[in-house]
Write an enzyme that holds these catalytic residues in place. Structure first.
Site, PDB file in Angstrom:
ATOM      1  N   LYS A  32      26.353 105.562 135.418  1.00  0.00           N
ATOM      2  CA  LYS A  32      25.776 106.244 134.227  1.00  0.00           C
ATOM      3  C   LYS A  32      24.907 107.191 134.765  1.00  0.00           C
ATOM      4  O   LYS A  32      24.130 107.267 135.694  1.00  0.00           O
ATOM      5  CB  LYS A  32      25.060 105.286 133.181  1.00  0.00           C
ATOM      6  N   SER A  86      23.786  97.146 138.062  1.00  0.00           N
ATOM      7  CA  SER A  86      23.754  96.710 136.577  1.00  0.00           C
ATOM      8  C   SER A  86      25.378  96.774 136.266  1.00  0.00           C
ATOM      9  O   SER A  86      25.600  95.895 135.402  1.00  0.00           O
ATOM     10  CB  SER A  86      22.915  97.653 135.677  1.00  0.00           C
ATOM     11  N   ASP A 131      19.300  97.732 132.328  1.00  0.00           N
ATOM     12  CA  ASP A 131      20.443  98.785 132.160  1.00  0.00           C
ATOM     13  C   ASP A 131      21.817  97.802 131.995  1.00  0.00           C
ATOM     14  O   ASP A 131      22.951  98.423 131.572  1.00  0.00           O
ATOM     15  CB  ASP A 131      20.601  99.558 133.358  1.00  0.00           C
TER      16      ASP A 131
HETATM   17  O1  C5P Z   1      15.208  95.281 134.286  1.00  0.00           O
HETATM   18  P1  C5P Z   1      15.329  95.868 135.818  1.00  0.00           P
HETATM   19  O2  C5P Z   1      15.026  94.418 136.670  1.00  0.00           O
HETATM   20  O3  C5P Z   1      16.245  96.584 136.181  1.00  0.00           O
HETATM   21  O4  C5P Z   1      13.813  96.339 136.182  1.00  0.00           O
HETATM   22  C1  C5P Z   1      13.255  96.598 137.308  1.00  0.00           C
HETATM   23  C2  C5P Z   1      11.853  96.961 137.163  1.00  0.00           C
HETATM   24  O5  C5P Z   1      11.740  98.113 136.618  1.00  0.00           O
HETATM   25  C3  C5P Z   1      11.081  96.110 136.175  1.00  0.00           C
HETATM   26  O6  C5P Z   1      10.568  94.917 136.929  1.00  0.00           O
HETATM   27  C4  C5P Z   1       9.929  96.781 135.755  1.00  0.00           C
HETATM   28  O7  C5P Z   1       8.816  96.946 136.971  1.00  0.00           O
HETATM   29  C5  C5P Z   1      10.699  98.499 135.497  1.00  0.00           C
HETATM   30  N1  C5P Z   1      10.969  98.410 134.297  1.00  0.00           N
HETATM   31  C6  C5P Z   1      10.048  98.775 133.100  1.00  0.00           C
HETATM   32  N2  C5P Z   1      10.628  98.855 131.970  1.00  0.00           N
HETATM   33  C7  C5P Z   1      11.771  98.879 131.610  1.00  0.00           C
HETATM   34  C8  C5P Z   1      12.665  98.754 132.602  1.00  0.00           C
HETATM   35  C9  C5P Z   1      12.226  98.416 133.965  1.00  0.00           C
HETATM   36  O8  C5P Z   1       8.916  98.767 133.608  1.00  0.00           O
HETATM   37  N3  C5P Z   1      12.362  99.151 130.501  1.00  0.00           N
END
Ligand code: C5P
Length: 285
Positions: free
Chosen positions: A9, A103, A136
């Protein structure tokens, strides 16, 4: 053997609306699926545990890969003894690049493992599992071409396909590693910008990524100068992309960038994609 082609994406827009108490950030973003895909296969295996073989582009881990986490999450969810699975993952989407590859692999792994094990999940169950794997993942679990996402990423509203202005995109992924968590942290540390500044870019994470990695704004300037079109950052970067009326034009722009031998493009991965895929129309190297 079951096969899936998890797509990448780009984020056409990404607004950070605020930091939440759980440390995540409240987002509003337009996700666009693009025609660049990994290749994932699954088969019941001899065990003793699930086995994953990763080939293709470097950078995706084998141990701790979200595909294996997805299988574990599914096992825990159905709370049943399920036979081990042999998985192959051929990486064609640059890893940790802002393109959602890991993702997307995880979302496809949930669907493929269900098929392998003969399990049917209700859509709401699948989405809860998807959200538990990463912010994601719900977008990819929805399997739609374009959507607005809200919250941490878990609220996905499919929207009409983009107008015909987007026939192709050129994706440029420089060999820079930018952790998503580090980019969000830098976003929090940067002083509040004026609304005028915010309006200049479609991605609120750009100033944070650019300040963590000064070669990124230099690359963006060179790309804009060389192609005379605007370039945007996808997700938390480092992939930059430009929109073209057709995939042929995106490919031609990619070829002439490679010919120009810009030092900023050294070791970068280029993909010219349409919105259908599964494979790019042109890529480099
Ligand atoms: O959800 P994911 O593991 O992909 O996110 C990785 C990091 O990115 C999270 O630990 C967080 O620090 C940050 N993040 C965030 N807000 C989001 C998505 C991700 O702060 N909406």
């Amino acid at each position: 053997m079951l096969e899936a082609r998890p797509p990448a994406k780009v984020n056409l827009t990404l607004d950070v609306l605020g930091r939440r108490n759980d440390g995540y950030h409240e987002l509003r973003s337009t996700f666009l699926r693009v025609g660049l895909s990994d290749r994932l296969t699954m088969d019941l295996g001899a065990g003793p545990g699930d086995r994953l073989t990763v080939t293709g582009l470097a950078g995706a881990p084998t141990e701790g890969n979200l595909v294996l986490t997805a299988l574990d999450a599914l096992r825990r969810h159905v709370a049943a003894e399920l036979p081990p699975i042999d998985v192959t993952l051929d990486k064609r989407i640059p890893a940790a690049a802002g393109l959602g590859g890991g993702s997307s692999d995880a979302a496809s792994a949930l669907k493929l493992a269900c098929e392998c094990w003969g399990i049917a999940l209700a859509p709401a169950e699948e989405l809860t599992l998807a959200a538990s794997l990463g912010s994601d993942v719900p977008f990819f679990a929805h399997d739609v071409p374009v959507a607005t996402i809200n919250g941490r990423g878990e609220h996905v509203s499919p929207i009409a396909a983009p107008d015909d202005d987007i026939g192709g995109l050129l994706l440029v992924t420089p060999p820079i590693s930018l952790s998503t968590a580090a980019v969000f942290e830098r976003f929090d540390d940067l002083p509040m910008r004026l609304d005028e500044d915010r309006l200049r870019d479609a991605n609120d994470l750009w100033p944070a990524a650019a300040s963590l990695e000064p070669s990124l704004p230099r690359l963006r300037e060179e790309l804009e100068r060389a192609t005379s079109v605007p370039w945007l950052m996808s997700g938390s970067g480092p992939t930059l992309f430009a929109i073209y009326p057709s995939v042929e034009e995106a490919s031609a722009a990619g070829r002439s960038l490679v010919e120009s031998r810009l030092p900023e493009l050294e070791s970068a991965i280029l993909n010219a994609v349409d919105l259908i895929g599964p494979d790019p129309n042109w890529r480099h190297p």
